[in-house]
Write an enzyme that holds these catalytic residues in place. Sequence first.
Site: not given
Ligand code: 4LM
Length: 413
Positions: A118, A215
């Site tokens: 990410y 998510k």
């Molecule tokens: C997205 N993703 O991809 P918080 N780890 C993974 C993620 O996909 C994300 C996070 C951590 C997305 C957010 C806008 C594999 C986030 C970070 O957003 O801090 O809960 O998680 O669309």
Amino acid sequence: MSSPPSNRPRWSGLSTRAIHLNYDPASEQGALTPPVFMTSTYAFETAEDGAALFRGEKEGYVYGRTKNPTQALLEARLADLEGAEAGLAVASGMAAISATLWTLLSAGDLVVIDHTLYGNSYALFTRGLTRFGIRVEVADFTDLDDIARALALRPALIHFETPANPNLRIVDIAAVSALAHAAGALVMVDNTFATPVLQRPIEHGADLVVHSATKFLGGHGDLIAGVLVGPKAILDRVRAHGLRYLTGATVAPLTAFLLLRGLKTLELRVERHSASAAAIAELLAAHPAVRRVGYPGLADSPGHAIAKRQMSGFGGLVSCELEGGLEAGVRFMNRLVLATRAVSLGDAETLVQHPASMTHAAYSAEERARHGIGDGLIRLSIGLENLPDIREDILQALDAVTVKRTGPARPSP
Ligand code: 4LM
């Protein structure tokens, strides 16, 4: 909150445990749903009791930044679902990753990360930690020779996602964990895309598992939260340092409650997300406007054999590149009517986004090109709407961008 009711069996079913574990209505005046503890601080019976709690000689609640009973129930359930000793719920996925890293690493340590993460996780490692004297080596975790090269540098910890955001690359958790342990490194896996319904990395040798609970775990696009699970000794340290004073990124009691509610339907939802995503991946793969599809459930996808070994289903995310590249991708996104143009994933609504300009904008263009995050890549999070409606929406948008064949019309029969 009640301790585990001793007269109940340990249920084997994941949903049963997500619904019942560690809560007995009899302990809370018969309330079916566990109460939400909206309190910031806790009364000490005596001054001596308070001091003993602070010294860690007595178990109990002190102050809501580090622990709250609603949060504790959530943590017990999350740890159980992932097959871990202990859990910690925090304010976001980024908070879970950063609280862990700030606790476990010191200046001079080396971390090895996979090159497909990410965007903000990648930025935390390569732009954030490196400002504080922590060294970061990027490797291709689908190439065991490249991992061996990086592990020879003796990292303290390695970190990867599988399936990876945004292109759904699969990393072999067991093979990578075995190599990392032989080199003395801790293994941290981001299990956000799979959830414990489809994959439990600790069973394959990982030490620590993180999630963006924003998510699938929450599942309704109405909260931001994060999770860490793993050995109790490490989790105690992350709570006492990473959460207490290094980040202070506490999960709110009401958010913990929403997550407890989300967990009750997690298995049901993930099964539906996965079944619909598999159908959409097939549809995309067969469509002339589509050049490439990323979905580990497709028999010809590069990670399919490994995914079949370590996952019980392939998840709700699908990525694709269209024949017309970025320009066609943008037109496709703008043509969708049911699917919502938004980042995030795992919600009831089907979401579509463009990683290069959105979730992975923190990568430089050169890094994205090197790491297989094409400018034309589109990521779909398949929602819980009825499949025929999702299908129809995607087909009408694809038809709108399909290059019409020129030349004489086919003679009618
Ligand atoms: C997205 N993703 O991809 P918080 N780890 C993974 C993620 O996909 C994300 C996070 C951590 C997305 C957010 C806008 C594999 C986030 C970070 O957003 O801090 O809960 O998680 O669309």
